[in-house]
Design a protein around this motif. Structure first.
Motif, short mmCIF file in Angstrom:
data_model
loop_
_atom_site.label_atom_id
_atom_site.label_comp_id
_atom_site.label_asym_id
_atom_site.label_seq_id
_atom_site.Cartn_x
_atom_site.Cartn_y
_atom_site.Cartn_z
N ASP A 194 31.79 16.89 10.46
CA ASP A 194 30.69 17.66 11.02
C ASP A 194 29.48 16.78 11.27
O ASP A 194 28.77 16.96 12.26
CB ASP A 194 30.32 18.82 10.09
CG ASP A 194 31.37 19.93 10.11
OD1 ASP A 194 32.21 19.94 11.04
OD2 ASP A 194 31.35 20.78 9.19
N GLU A 195 29.25 15.83 10.38
CA GLU A 195 28.13 14.90 10.55
C GLU A 195 28.30 14.09 11.84
O GLU A 195 27.34 13.92 12.60
CB GLU A 195 28.03 13.95 9.35
CG GLU A 195 26.86 13.00 9.41
CD GLU A 195 26.82 12.05 8.22
OE1 GLU A 195 26.55 10.86 8.44
OE2 GLU A 195 27.07 12.52 7.09
N GLU A 196 29.52 13.61 12.08
CA GLU A 196 29.79 12.84 13.30
C GLU A 196 29.66 13.72 14.55
O GLU A 196 29.19 13.26 15.59
CB GLU A 196 31.17 12.18 13.23
CG GLU A 196 31.23 11.04 12.23
CD GLU A 196 32.65 10.56 11.98
OE1 GLU A 196 32.92 9.38 12.27
OE2 GLU A 196 33.48 11.38 11.52
N LYS A 197 30.04 14.98 14.42
CA LYS A 197 29.89 15.91 15.55
C LYS A 197 28.41 16.14 15.86
O LYS A 197 28.02 16.22 17.03
CB LYS A 197 30.61 17.23 15.26
CG LYS A 197 32.11 17.10 15.33
CD LYS A 197 32.82 18.39 14.99
CE LYS A 197 34.33 18.12 15.06
NZ LYS A 197 35.15 19.25 14.72
N THR A 198 27.60 16.21 14.83
CA THR A 198 26.16 16.35 15.03
C THR A 198 25.60 15.11 15.72
O THR A 198 24.77 15.23 16.65
CB THR A 198 25.45 16.57 13.66
OG1 THR A 198 25.98 17.76 13.07
CG2 THR A 198 23.95 16.69 13.82
N GLU A 199 26.07 13.93 15.31
CA GLU A 199 25.63 12.69 15.97
C GLU A 199 26.07 12.66 17.43
O GLU A 199 25.30 12.23 18.29
CB GLU A 199 26.21 11.47 15.24
CG GLU A 199 25.58 11.20 13.90
CD GLU A 199 26.30 10.09 13.11
OE1 GLU A 199 27.10 9.34 13.70
OE2 GLU A 199 26.05 9.99 11.89
N ILE B 220 32.93 18.50 22.04
CA ILE B 220 32.70 17.92 20.71
C ILE B 220 33.56 18.59 19.64
O ILE B 220 34.10 17.91 18.77
CB ILE B 220 31.19 17.98 20.35
CG1 ILE B 220 30.39 17.14 21.35
CG2 ILE B 220 30.96 17.52 18.91
CD1 ILE B 220 28.89 17.28 21.24
N LYS B 221 33.68 19.90 19.72
CA LYS B 221 34.45 20.67 18.74
C LYS B 221 35.88 20.13 18.56
O LYS B 221 36.45 20.20 17.48
CB LYS B 221 34.50 22.13 19.19
CG LYS B 221 35.36 23.04 18.36
CD LYS B 221 35.35 24.43 18.97
CE LYS B 221 36.38 25.32 18.31
NZ LYS B 221 36.41 26.64 18.94
#
Length: 177
Positions: free
Chosen positions: A48-53, A41-42
């Motif tokens: 960051d929001e999309e990475k959290t999703e 994901i990184k």
């Protein structure tokens, strides 16, 4: 919309293969979301929001895999349902679609050969095509050379899956409207 949903809407065969890859990725990282965040994901060029999703999506897939008892091998039932739909569609098109008949006639010898090599472990023609394409993807990802004599069959599998994905999308578009 995440990558999987986009693929699901636009090319069902790509979606199935993407989900097979996701299942294998989760297994490689032993269902550890922190490792997936660090090594997968990184590296996506998204917020960051999309990475959290994305992390939540992976957690959902992990939970489904655990619930279905496919932590070591196998595929999610929702994904296999799409494989089954493609199989039924292929059976229908073999008798009703002249263009598909030509594509299938070209692919059939490669399917037959692959089914024989599977020694009964795989009996579904669509599964054979998907496995051929997924095998090519895995080989390329691992930097392995694919023998040239295999490429005509793999290309035929791709032609078959492309046509079926097109028809699948067309059918689903019509049923949505």
């Amino acid at each position: 919309m995440n990558i999987a949903e986009n693929k699901k809407q636009n090319n069902i065969s790509e979606y199935i293969i993407y989900m097979y890859q996701t299942e294998d990725l989760i297994r490689v990282y032993e269902f550890d979301i922190e490792l997936i965040k660090q090594y997968v994901i990184k590296h996506f060029p998204v917020s960051d929001e999309e990475k959290t999703e994305m992390a939540e999506w992976y957690k959902d897939i992990m939970a489904q895999m655990e619930k279905e008892g496919i932590k070591e091998k196998g595929h999610l039932s929702t994904v296999q349902n799409h494989v089954d739909q493609l199989s039924r569609m292929m059976d229908d098109l073999k008798t009703s679609d002249e263009e598909f008949k030509k594509i299938y006639e070209h692919t059939a010898p490669y399917i037959k050969e692959s089914l024989e090599l599977a020694h009964g472990q795989i009996t579904d023609e669509i599964q054979i095509c998907l496995n051929g394409i997924y095998g090519l993807l895995l080989a390329r990802m691992n930097g392995r050379e694919v023998p040239q004599e295999l490429m005509p069959g793999i290309n035929a599998f791709g032609d078959t899956l492309s046509y079926l994905s097109y028809k699948y999308k067309q059918k689903n578009f019509l049923s949505d409207n």
